[in-house]
Write a protein that holds these residues in place. Structure first.
Motif, PDB file in Angstrom:
ATOM      1  N   ASN A   1       0.848  -1.194   0.000  1.00  0.00           N
ATOM      2  CA  ASN A   1       0.000   0.000   0.000  1.00  0.00           C
ATOM      3  C   ASN A   1       0.884   1.245   0.000  1.00  0.00           C
ATOM      4  O   ASN A   1       2.102   1.171   0.220  1.00  0.00           O
ATOM      5  CB  ASN A   1      -0.988   0.007   1.171  1.00  0.00           C
ATOM      6  N   ASP A   2       0.271   2.383  -0.276  1.00  0.00           N
ATOM      7  CA  ASP A   2       1.028   3.629  -0.443  1.00  0.00           C
ATOM      8  C   ASP A   2       1.742   4.047   0.844  1.00  0.00           C
ATOM      9  O   ASP A   2       2.856   4.572   0.798  1.00  0.00           O
ATOM     10  CB  ASP A   2       0.099   4.750  -0.912  1.00  0.00           C
ATOM     11  N   LYS A   3       1.117   3.834   1.982  1.00  0.00           N
ATOM     12  CA  LYS A   3       1.740   4.214   3.245  1.00  0.00           C
ATOM     13  C   LYS A   3       3.026   3.437   3.473  1.00  0.00           C
ATOM     14  O   LYS A   3       4.061   3.996   3.857  1.00  0.00           O
ATOM     15  CB  LYS A   3       0.762   3.976   4.394  1.00  0.00           C
ATOM     16  N   ARG A   4       2.994   2.142   3.232  1.00  0.00           N
ATOM     17  CA  ARG A   4       4.180   1.320   3.422  1.00  0.00           C
ATOM     18  C   ARG A   4       5.256   1.647   2.402  1.00  0.00           C
ATOM     19  O   ARG A   4       6.450   1.591   2.706  1.00  0.00           O
ATOM     20  CB  ARG A   4       3.801  -0.160   3.352  1.00  0.00           C
ATOM     21  N   LYS A   5       4.844   2.012   1.193  1.00  0.00           N
ATOM     22  CA  LYS A   5       5.820   2.331   0.150  1.00  0.00           C
ATOM     23  C   LYS A   5       6.600   3.615   0.444  1.00  0.00           C
ATOM     24  O   LYS A   5       7.594   3.892  -0.212  1.00  0.00           O
ATOM     25  CB  LYS A   5       5.124   2.426  -1.215  1.00  0.00           C
TER      26      LYS A   5
ATOM     27  N   SER B   1      -2.199  -4.338  10.054  1.00  0.00           N
ATOM     28  CA  SER B   1      -2.698  -4.935   8.813  1.00  0.00           C
ATOM     29  C   SER B   1      -3.636  -3.948   8.123  1.00  0.00           C
ATOM     30  O   SER B   1      -3.905  -2.858   8.630  1.00  0.00           O
ATOM     31  CB  SER B   1      -3.443  -6.247   9.111  1.00  0.00           C
ATOM     32  N   THR B   2      -4.153  -4.332   6.962  1.00  0.00           N
ATOM     33  CA  THR B   2      -5.089  -3.466   6.241  1.00  0.00           C
ATOM     34  C   THR B   2      -6.508  -3.574   6.791  1.00  0.00           C
ATOM     35  O   THR B   2      -7.364  -2.777   6.452  1.00  0.00           O
ATOM     36  CB  THR B   2      -5.100  -3.833   4.749  1.00  0.00           C
ATOM     37  N   GLY B   3      -6.758  -4.561   7.662  1.00  0.00           N
ATOM     38  CA  GLY B   3      -8.097  -4.809   8.174  1.00  0.00           C
ATOM     39  C   GLY B   3      -8.759  -3.644   8.881  1.00  0.00           C
ATOM     40  O   GLY B   3      -9.925  -3.329   8.599  1.00  0.00           O
ATOM     41  N   PRO B   4      -8.077  -2.958   9.817  1.00  0.00           N
ATOM     42  CA  PRO B   4      -8.744  -1.885  10.556  1.00  0.00           C
ATOM     43  C   PRO B   4      -9.344  -0.796   9.665  1.00  0.00           C
ATOM     44  O   PRO B   4     -10.483  -0.366   9.885  1.00  0.00           O
ATOM     45  CB  PRO B   4      -7.616  -1.326  11.439  1.00  0.00           C
ATOM     46  N   ASP B   5      -8.608  -0.356   8.653  1.00  0.00           N
ATOM     47  CA  ASP B   5      -9.120   0.693   7.768  1.00  0.00           C
ATOM     48  C   ASP B   5     -10.310   0.196   6.951  1.00  0.00           C
ATOM     49  O   ASP B   5     -11.276   0.936   6.728  1.00  0.00           O
ATOM     50  CB  ASP B   5      -8.018   1.187   6.830  1.00  0.00           C
ATOM     51  N   ILE B   6     -10.237  -1.055   6.499  1.00  0.00           N
ATOM     52  CA  ILE B   6     -11.322  -1.592   5.678  1.00  0.00           C
ATOM     53  C   ILE B   6     -12.589  -1.770   6.508  1.00  0.00           C
ATOM     54  O   ILE B   6     -13.700  -1.445   6.060  1.00  0.00           O
ATOM     55  CB  ILE B   6     -10.899  -2.920   5.019  1.00  0.00           C
TER      56      ILE B   6
END
Length: 327
Positions: A162-166, A208-213
């Motif tokens: 994802n963009d944040k990690r990049k 992980s990506t779960g909280p935002d989703i």
């Protein structure tokens, strides 16, 4: 991670289809690991919990890795990242050893096997001519820091791009993709999709990506964050949460090693979740590993690894197409 997936048949659909196959095998009810375990005893229990019918074919896995391609000297010399790894004589990997389908420690022989583990071992063989992987266990919260602090050369751990990690690390790949799913206990009839999470206590994994989703699809759910996949599932088993949201592939792994305990509540949802191989920021290892991925896709190694680690164990006969590298 910006829009919902609407694509023709691909790896995602094949893996999702696997949920139906698991249902027919009695591994899920009607309806549609990632992090390390701190104690060795818990890790052993995780290994023992895997049903004999879905254990990985160790001989096939080991033979495939042993037969993996080896880069020539010129290919290694052209990459500073690969040259460093070869000079150290080992590939330092951030990963896990409790993810049933992707990276699971076998206490009987001390080896880690699974789709991510296999890829890391194949990269090691490609650079070194043999497999020498030094595994540092990571959680979703520590994957960036171990790369930034030069504790590892790479991270193989169902690592979503994802963009944040990049902003802080670079990614090779993607080599796999998935979407989110809801895991509930098998006897739960109240939750059958994201709409039913309203007012419920929902476990998610921090980092992980779960909280935002979950925040997007079920803003009125109460989230409880856990550091590891195992902690989140324990909370679900103990009734401290009503549901657990994470990647579909992680959920399938949990159901594989715990037949009859869970079910997927509804269909996968949310944006495409591309898995990449984490590398130091702006490393030329990205190009090197991408070339490696293209090589093993072209020669059939990727497909064989997928079948051994996932397809054969989830009852999925058709090997899907991998995602486009660099996408």
């Amino acid at each position: 991670m910006s829009k919902l997936l609407k694509k023709p048949v691909s790896r995602r659909t094949a893996v999702i289809a696997g949920a139906g196959v698991l249902a027919s095998l009695g591994l899920v009810a009607c309806g549609s690991s990632e992090a390390p375990t701190p104690a060795a005893d818990s890790s052993a229990a995780t290994t023992a919990a895997v049903d004999d019918s879905v254990k990985i074919d160790k001989s096939a896995f080991d033979a495939l890795v042993k037969a993996g391609p080896v880069a020539d000297d010129a290919t290694i010399a052209a990459s500073q990242w690969a040259t460093k790894v070869k000079g150290e004589g080992k590939l330092r990997v951030g990963g896990v050893q409790t993810s049933t389908l992707f990276s699971l420690l076998d206490e009987t022989d001390g080896k880690v096997r699974g789709f991510d583990a296999g890829l890391s071992q194949l990269v090691s063989r490609y650079i070194l001519g043999d497999v020498n992987v030094e595994l540092t266990q990571v959680t979703s919260d520590t994957r960036e820091s171990v790369l930034q602090n030069d504790q590892v050369d790479s991270v193989f751990g169902t690592y979503s791009i994802n963009d944040k990690r990049k902003q802080v690390v670079s990614f090779a790949g993607p080599y796999y993709y998935t979407r989110q799913s809801i895991l509930v206990l098998a006897d739960n009839t109240d939750i059958n999709g994201p709409d039913d999470l309203k007012g419920k206590n929902v476990a998610v994994q921090s980092g992980s990506t779960g909280p935002d989703i979950v925040k997007q699809v079920a803003p009125e759910a109460t989230q409880q964050e856990f550091k590891t996949d195992e902690e989140a599932r324990q909370a679900l088993q103990q009734g401290r949460v009503d549901a657990y949201v994470i990647d579909t592939n992680m959920q399938l792994g949990s159901m594989t090693k715990n037949p009859g305990k869970y079910r997927l509540a509804g269909d996968p949802f949310g944006p495409t979740d591309n898995y990449g191989i984490g590398l130091p920021k702006d490393s030329d290892g990205v190009a090197f590993v991408n070339d490696f991925l293209k090589k093993i896709e072209d020669d059939g190694t990727w497909a064989k690894l997928w079948k051994i680690c996932i397809g054969d164990r989830a009852g999925i006969d058709t090997v899907p197409e991998p995602p486009a590298i660099g996408a």
